[in-house]
Motif scaffolding. Structure first.
Motif, PDB file in Angstrom:
ATOM      1  N   ILE A 193     -10.408  -9.764   8.392  1.00  0.00           N
ATOM      2  CA  ILE A 193      -9.853  -8.577   7.744  1.00  0.00           C
ATOM      3  C   ILE A 193      -8.539  -8.915   7.046  1.00  0.00           C
ATOM      4  O   ILE A 193      -8.272  -8.450   5.931  1.00  0.00           O
ATOM      5  CB  ILE A 193      -9.640  -7.449   8.773  1.00  0.00           C
ATOM      6  N   LYS A 194      -7.706  -9.738   7.684  1.00  0.00           N
ATOM      7  CA  LYS A 194      -6.437 -10.139   7.076  1.00  0.00           C
ATOM      8  C   LYS A 194      -6.676 -10.906   5.777  1.00  0.00           C
ATOM      9  O   LYS A 194      -5.976 -10.698   4.785  1.00  0.00           O
ATOM     10  CB  LYS A 194      -5.629 -11.001   8.044  1.00  0.00           C
ATOM     11  N   LEU A 195      -7.688 -11.798   5.786  1.00  0.00           N
ATOM     12  CA  LEU A 195      -7.998 -12.552   4.574  1.00  0.00           C
ATOM     13  C   LEU A 195      -8.414 -11.612   3.448  1.00  0.00           C
ATOM     14  O   LEU A 195      -8.019 -11.802   2.290  1.00  0.00           O
ATOM     15  CB  LEU A 195      -9.117 -13.556   4.862  1.00  0.00           C
ATOM     16  N   ASN A 196      -9.185 -10.604   3.789  1.00  0.00           N
ATOM     17  CA  ASN A 196      -9.607  -9.619   2.795  1.00  0.00           C
ATOM     18  C   ASN A 196      -8.401  -8.853   2.240  1.00  0.00           C
ATOM     19  O   ASN A 196      -8.313  -8.591   1.029  1.00  0.00           O
ATOM     20  CB  ASN A 196     -10.604  -8.649   3.427  1.00  0.00           C
ATOM     21  N   ILE A 197      -7.461  -8.510   3.131  1.00  0.00           N
ATOM     22  CA  ILE A 197      -6.237  -7.820   2.708  1.00  0.00           C
ATOM     23  C   ILE A 197      -5.411  -8.700   1.769  1.00  0.00           C
ATOM     24  O   ILE A 197      -4.914  -8.239   0.729  1.00  0.00           O
ATOM     25  CB  ILE A 197      -5.390  -7.412   3.932  1.00  0.00           C
ATOM     26  N   TYR A 198      -5.279  -9.984   2.104  1.00  0.00           N
ATOM     27  CA  TYR A 198      -4.490 -10.899   1.292  1.00  0.00           C
ATOM     28  C   TYR A 198      -5.111 -11.087  -0.093  1.00  0.00           C
ATOM     29  O   TYR A 198      -4.403 -11.094  -1.105  1.00  0.00           O
ATOM     30  CB  TYR A 198      -4.353 -12.252   1.993  1.00  0.00           C
ATOM     31  N   LYS A 199      -6.439 -11.234  -0.135  1.00  0.00           N
ATOM     32  CA  LYS A 199      -7.120 -11.385  -1.430  1.00  0.00           C
ATOM     33  C   LYS A 199      -6.957 -10.125  -2.272  1.00  0.00           C
ATOM     34  O   LYS A 199      -6.712 -10.200  -3.480  1.00  0.00           O
ATOM     35  CB  LYS A 199      -8.608 -11.680  -1.207  1.00  0.00           C
ATOM     36  N   SER A 200      -7.092  -8.982  -1.620  1.00  0.00           N
ATOM     37  CA  SER A 200      -6.941  -7.710  -2.335  1.00  0.00           C
ATOM     38  C   SER A 200      -5.518  -7.543  -2.851  1.00  0.00           C
ATOM     39  O   SER A 200      -5.302  -7.035  -3.959  1.00  0.00           O
ATOM     40  CB  SER A 200      -7.304  -6.547  -1.409  1.00  0.00           C
ATOM     41  N   SER A 201      -4.539  -7.969  -2.046  1.00  0.00           N
ATOM     42  CA  SER A 201      -3.135  -7.846  -2.440  1.00  0.00           C
ATOM     43  C   SER A 201      -2.833  -8.706  -3.667  1.00  0.00           C
ATOM     44  O   SER A 201      -2.116  -8.272  -4.575  1.00  0.00           O
ATOM     45  CB  SER A 201      -2.218  -8.245  -1.284  1.00  0.00           C
ATOM     46  N   LYS A 203      -5.009  -9.654  -5.927  1.00  0.00           N
ATOM     47  CA  LYS A 203      -5.684  -9.026  -7.060  1.00  0.00           C
ATOM     48  C   LYS A 203      -4.879  -7.831  -7.561  1.00  0.00           C
ATOM     49  O   LYS A 203      -4.742  -7.613  -8.776  1.00  0.00           O
ATOM     50  CB  LYS A 203      -7.080  -8.571  -6.633  1.00  0.00           C
ATOM     51  N   ALA A 204      -4.316  -7.059  -6.629  1.00  0.00           N
ATOM     52  CA  ALA A 204      -3.478  -5.914  -7.008  1.00  0.00           C
ATOM     53  C   ALA A 204      -2.234  -6.388  -7.747  1.00  0.00           C
ATOM     54  O   ALA A 204      -1.806  -5.759  -8.734  1.00  0.00           O
ATOM     55  CB  ALA A 204      -3.088  -5.121  -5.768  1.00  0.00           C
ATOM     56  N   HIS A 205      -1.644  -7.492  -7.290  1.00  0.00           N
ATOM     57  CA  HIS A 205      -0.456  -8.052  -7.956  1.00  0.00           C
ATOM     58  C   HIS A 205      -0.774  -8.406  -9.403  1.00  0.00           C
ATOM     59  O   HIS A 205      -0.005  -8.064 -10.325  1.00  0.00           O
ATOM     60  CB  HIS A 205       0.010  -9.291  -7.195  1.00  0.00           C
ATOM     61  N   LYS A 206      -1.890  -9.059  -9.638  1.00  0.00           N
ATOM     62  CA  LYS A 206      -2.276  -9.433 -10.997  1.00  0.00           C
ATOM     63  C   LYS A 206      -2.571  -8.196 -11.851  1.00  0.00           C
ATOM     64  O   LYS A 206      -2.200  -8.137 -13.026  1.00  0.00           O
ATOM     65  CB  LYS A 206      -3.500 -10.347 -10.954  1.00  0.00           C
ATOM     66  N   SER A 207      -3.234  -7.214 -11.251  1.00  0.00           N
ATOM     67  CA  SER A 207      -3.573  -5.995 -11.990  1.00  0.00           C
ATOM     68  C   SER A 207      -2.327  -5.237 -12.403  1.00  0.00           C
ATOM     69  O   SER A 207      -2.230  -4.733 -13.535  1.00  0.00           O
ATOM     70  CB  SER A 207      -4.480  -5.098 -11.139  1.00  0.00           C
ATOM     71  N   TRP A 240       7.865  -3.511 -12.800  1.00  0.00           N
ATOM     72  CA  TRP A 240       7.477  -4.892 -13.066  1.00  0.00           C
ATOM     73  C   TRP A 240       8.354  -5.859 -12.279  1.00  0.00           C
ATOM     74  O   TRP A 240       7.872  -6.812 -11.650  1.00  0.00           O
ATOM     75  CB  TRP A 240       7.585  -5.148 -14.559  1.00  0.00           C
ATOM     76  N   LEU A 241       9.654  -5.614 -12.309  1.00  0.00           N
ATOM     77  CA  LEU A 241      10.590  -6.486 -11.587  1.00  0.00           C
ATOM     78  C   LEU A 241      10.390  -6.410 -10.071  1.00  0.00           C
ATOM     79  O   LEU A 241      10.383  -7.441  -9.384  1.00  0.00           O
ATOM     80  CB  LEU A 241      12.027  -6.092 -11.941  1.00  0.00           C
ATOM     81  N   VAL A 242      10.234  -5.199  -9.549  1.00  0.00           N
ATOM     82  CA  VAL A 242      10.103  -5.018  -8.100  1.00  0.00           C
ATOM     83  C   VAL A 242       8.872  -5.743  -7.566  1.00  0.00           C
ATOM     84  O   VAL A 242       8.940  -6.477  -6.579  1.00  0.00           O
ATOM     85  CB  VAL A 242      10.037  -3.515  -7.743  1.00  0.00           C
ATOM     86  N   GLN A 243       7.723  -5.551  -8.218  1.00  0.00           N
ATOM     87  CA  GLN A 243       6.511  -6.173  -7.700  1.00  0.00           C
ATOM     88  C   GLN A 243       6.540  -7.696  -7.879  1.00  0.00           C
ATOM     89  O   GLN A 243       6.058  -8.442  -7.029  1.00  0.00           O
ATOM     90  CB  GLN A 243       5.271  -5.558  -8.353  1.00  0.00           C
ATOM     91  N   THR A 244       7.173  -8.192  -8.959  1.00  0.00           N
ATOM     92  CA  THR A 244       7.256  -9.637  -9.171  1.00  0.00           C
ATOM     93  C   THR A 244       8.214 -10.282  -8.183  1.00  0.00           C
ATOM     94  O   THR A 244       7.891 -11.302  -7.557  1.00  0.00           O
ATOM     95  CB  THR A 244       7.720  -9.938 -10.616  1.00  0.00           C
ATOM     96  N   VAL A 245       9.408  -9.691  -8.028  1.00  0.00           N
ATOM     97  CA  VAL A 245      10.402 -10.246  -7.099  1.00  0.00           C
ATOM     98  C   VAL A 245       9.892 -10.163  -5.655  1.00  0.00           C
ATOM     99  O   VAL A 245      10.052 -11.113  -4.878  1.00  0.00           O
ATOM    100  CB  VAL A 245      11.743  -9.502  -7.244  1.00  0.00           C
ATOM    101  N   SER A 246       9.255  -9.046  -5.291  1.00  0.00           N
ATOM    102  CA  SER A 246       8.731  -8.888  -3.935  1.00  0.00           C
ATOM    103  C   SER A 246       7.670  -9.941  -3.629  1.00  0.00           C
ATOM    104  O   SER A 246       7.668 -10.546  -2.555  1.00  0.00           O
ATOM    105  CB  SER A 246       8.133  -7.490  -3.760  1.00  0.00           C
TER     106      SER A 246
END
Length: 259
Positions: A193-201, A203-207, A240-246
């Motif tokens: 489940i953690k791996l699925n969360i990490y992959k989804s995260s 993908k969300a970052h790129k989106s 944009w800055l918040v999600q990139t820096v985070s």
């Protein structure tokens, strides 16, 4: 690093660079066309289009959240009841693992609908603040009731889905009403489940990165076309800055923990 590897890297860059240049040229041409078209449209239909879209928005805003929340709640109840019935029929045999997979997929869609409804509800709440100055009390009451229903329905739907997930996976912990729910939930997840969360995260970052770029373009065009002003551009830049820096900070933190 050996010389062969260096040459491989150079060849890879050279091959990718050709496609990169082509995309940049096409993007520049597209930007010039869009920029020219925006100037033309601003001169001829800019004000009329803005007023038309604003009138539509103000017409549907008093009732949008209430109607949408009711629809999402009805769909969620139907899917939830169907999933619970299937869970009762599940005898936990290996041959019927696909039943559980099917249930969890449907529950994920329910969470998606509820989350989208919540976001849209916040949008219409912000868009409808202008209604407070109107004399139509019916619209104002419907507006506030719709927002309250949106919030409550989302929380209750999420709670029902999470509790059903905990019945399916007894190792999961956390209550939706707990402010530390996300941390407790992730800590209790197994590796799959953690791996699925990490992959989804990721993908969300790129989106979000791609979306911010598109919104930046819209804000630049709308600066004159819709008289956006500077604030929309500032807000997009902050997101944009918040999600990139985070993302980068968390990546650095994880790298340090692995040393």
């Amino acid at each position: 690093m050996n010389n062969n590897r260096v040459e491989e890297i150079k060849k890879e860059d050279k091959k990718a660079f050709k496609s990169f240049i082509i995309v940049m040229i096409i993007s520049a041409m597209g930007g010039a066309i869009i920029g020219g078209a925006s100037i033309y449209l601003q001169k001829h239909i800019g004000d009329e289009l803005s007023d038309f879209l604003l009138n539509i928005l103000m017409t549907i805003t008093p009732y949008a959240s209430l109607v949408l929340s009711i629809l999402v709640t009805i769909v969620s109840v139907i899917v939830y009841n169907s999933s619970r019935k299937k869970l009762k029929l599940w005898n936990q045999s290996d041959e019927q693992d696909e039943i559980i997979d099917n249930i969890e997929v449907k529950l994920s869609y329910v969470l998606l609908f509820a989350s989208v409804n919540l976001i849209i509800g916040f949008f219409f709440f912000g868009a409808g603040m202008g209604l407070l100055s109107e004399d139509s009390y019916a619209k104002v009451i419907s507006f506030f009731i719709g927002f309250v229903v949106c919030i409550l329905s989302t929380i209750l739907i999420q709670n029902k889905v999470v509790n059903l997930e905990k019945e399916i996976n007894p190792f999961l912990n956390g209550s939706v009403y707990d402010f530390k729910f996300s941390k407790k939930w992730i800590d209790s997840c197994d590796e799959a489940i953690k791996l699925n969360i990490y992959k989804s995260s990721f993908k969300a970052h790129k989106s979000v990165t791609n979306t911010c770029l598109i919104l930046w373009i819209i804000c630049v065009i709308g600066y004159d076309f819709f008289d956006f002003g500077i604030m929309p551009l500032v807000m997009v830049t902050i997101i944009w800055l918040v999600q990139t820096v985070s993302y980068c900070r968390e990546s650095i933190k994880c790298s340090k923990n692995n040393l």
